[in-house]
Write an enzyme that holds these catalytic residues in place. Structure first.
Site, PDB file in Angstrom:
ATOM      1  N   ARG A 188       0.848  -1.182   0.000  1.00  0.00           N
ATOM      2  CA  ARG A 188       0.000   0.000   0.000  1.00  0.00           C
ATOM      3  C   ARG A 188       0.890   1.240   0.000  1.00  0.00           C
ATOM      4  NH1 ARG A 188      -3.185  -2.811  -1.742  1.00  0.00           N
ATOM      5  NH2 ARG A 188      -5.315  -3.318  -1.033  1.00  0.00           N
ATOM      6  N   GLU A 191      -4.502   7.734  -4.803  1.00  0.00           N
ATOM      7  CA  GLU A 191      -4.658   7.263  -6.176  1.00  0.00           C
ATOM      8  C   GLU A 191      -6.005   7.695  -6.733  1.00  0.00           C
ATOM      9  OE1 GLU A 191      -2.044   3.196  -5.297  1.00  0.00           O
ATOM     10  OE2 GLU A 191      -4.221   3.077  -5.491  1.00  0.00           O
ATOM     11  N   HIS A 204      -1.238   1.212 -10.151  1.00  0.00           N
ATOM     12  CA  HIS A 204      -1.962   0.181  -9.393  1.00  0.00           C
ATOM     13  C   HIS A 204      -2.504  -0.906 -10.333  1.00  0.00           C
ATOM     14  CE1 HIS A 204      -4.018  -0.384  -5.275  1.00  0.00           C
ATOM     15  NE2 HIS A 204      -3.915  -1.555  -5.875  1.00  0.00           N
TER      16      HIS A 204
END
Length: 318
Positions: free
Chosen positions: A234, A263, A285
């Site tokens: 993370r 994000e 991601h």
């Protein structure tokens, strides 16, 4: 029964969601709309959701709701006090992305470790056509063989990375962020030791109070000057300002990131100052998002609903 899929775009438009029609009426929304989300689920029996907060504000009108299915492993968007009070079950998905994330870990590593951005540009710019030798040694890179590969978070993904690292001839050490993980296949060390001895530091831990800003200025100072830092856990586990400064000052060899604190990436993210692609690669991601993994994710949700309707317990989060 009515199923409402709230964020279908997070699975991609190439994933077939028609399987859910087996259970009843299916309504699909591509993206979250905070002004309409609560209204969209008012008559839903099942919600399929990714990141939308599942709390009283959105759920209070959903009086028929029986099951929330997450297209993710993490459950931090769930208000468990509320859903337990109202008898709503929650099911997540597990293991669907392991191979995808393991693969992406090494994709990020080799891009930086072997300075592929430089050599790709060297060839495509035409410089290679003007070379008087068949090779190029301007930017140095090294073998993984014989190096120490440090893993922060030795869960299912971390173990997958460890096995591949061993195949490359690395010595694997790990740090347990919870303090509870004991794996006798690999040497467990404390965090300062791992940072000091590792040539590659690969993060595969969840975000908790203990792991927030786990890697900051002091920790980056402990790392070898040519070490590579990878974060596929993370974003907030690594302090972005500290990492940007370390890369700009060449205090570590490089970094590969698939996750950021916020994000999509904010315009003022300090890592944008690092424009040298031989030292930093950031992907948006996508480590989890191979075609196969996204389809496995949807299939896992399907099986969660099917088992729930059959009165079985499958990936139900307590």
């Amino acid at each position: 029964m009515k199923i409402v899929i709230m964020e279908a775009n997070t699975l991609g438009n190439d994933v077939d969601l028609s399987m859910f029609q087996e259970f009843g009426d299916v309504v699909i929304y591509g993206e979250s709309n905070p002004l309409e989300n609560a209204e969209r689920i008012e008559d839903a029996d099942v919600i399929i959701v990714n990141k939308i907060p599942m709390n009283e504000d959105i759920l209070k009108g959903a009086t028929k709701l029986k099951l929330i299915c997450l297209t993710a492993t993490g459950t931090n968007n769930i208000d468990f006090a509320y859903i337990k009070k109202h008898g709503i079950s929650v099911a997540n998905v597990k293991g669907y992305s392991t191979q995808s994330v393991v693969q992406h870990t090494f994709a990020l590593l080799f891009y930086v470790y072997e300075k592929l951005a430089y050599y790709d540009h060297y060839v495509k710019s035409g410089e290679y056509t003007r070379s008087d030798i068949f090779s190029n040694f301007d930017v140095k890179f090294h073998e993984l063989y014989g190096k120490t590969f440090g893993i922060i978070g030795l869960g299912e993904i971390g173990q997958g990375v460890a096995r591949i690292a061993e195949l490359f001839g690395c010595k694997v050490v790990y740090y347990s962020t919870s303090g509870k993980n004991q794996n006798f296949e690999y040497e467990r060390v404390d965090l300062p030791t791992l940072l000091k001895i590792s040539d590659v530091v690969s993060i595969h831990a969840p975000l908790t109070e203990a792991t927030t800003d786990l890697i900051g200025e002091a920790e980056l100072e402990m790392m070898k000057p040519d070490a590579i830092l990878l974060n596929l856990g993370r974003g907030a586990i690594v302090n972005q300002e500290a990492l940007a400064n370390a890369l700009l000052a060449e205090k570590i060899g490089g970094a590969g990131l698939d996750v950021l604190t916020v994000e999509p990436m904010l315009a003022d993210n300090p890592l944008r100052k690092v424009q040298d692609s031989t030292r930093l690669i950031i992907t948006p991601h996508i480590a989890w998002a191979t075609v196969e993994a996204r389809n496995r994710c949807a299939k896992e949700v399907y099986l969660n609903i099917k088992s729930y309707l059959a009165g079985e317990i499958r990936n139900i989060v307590e």
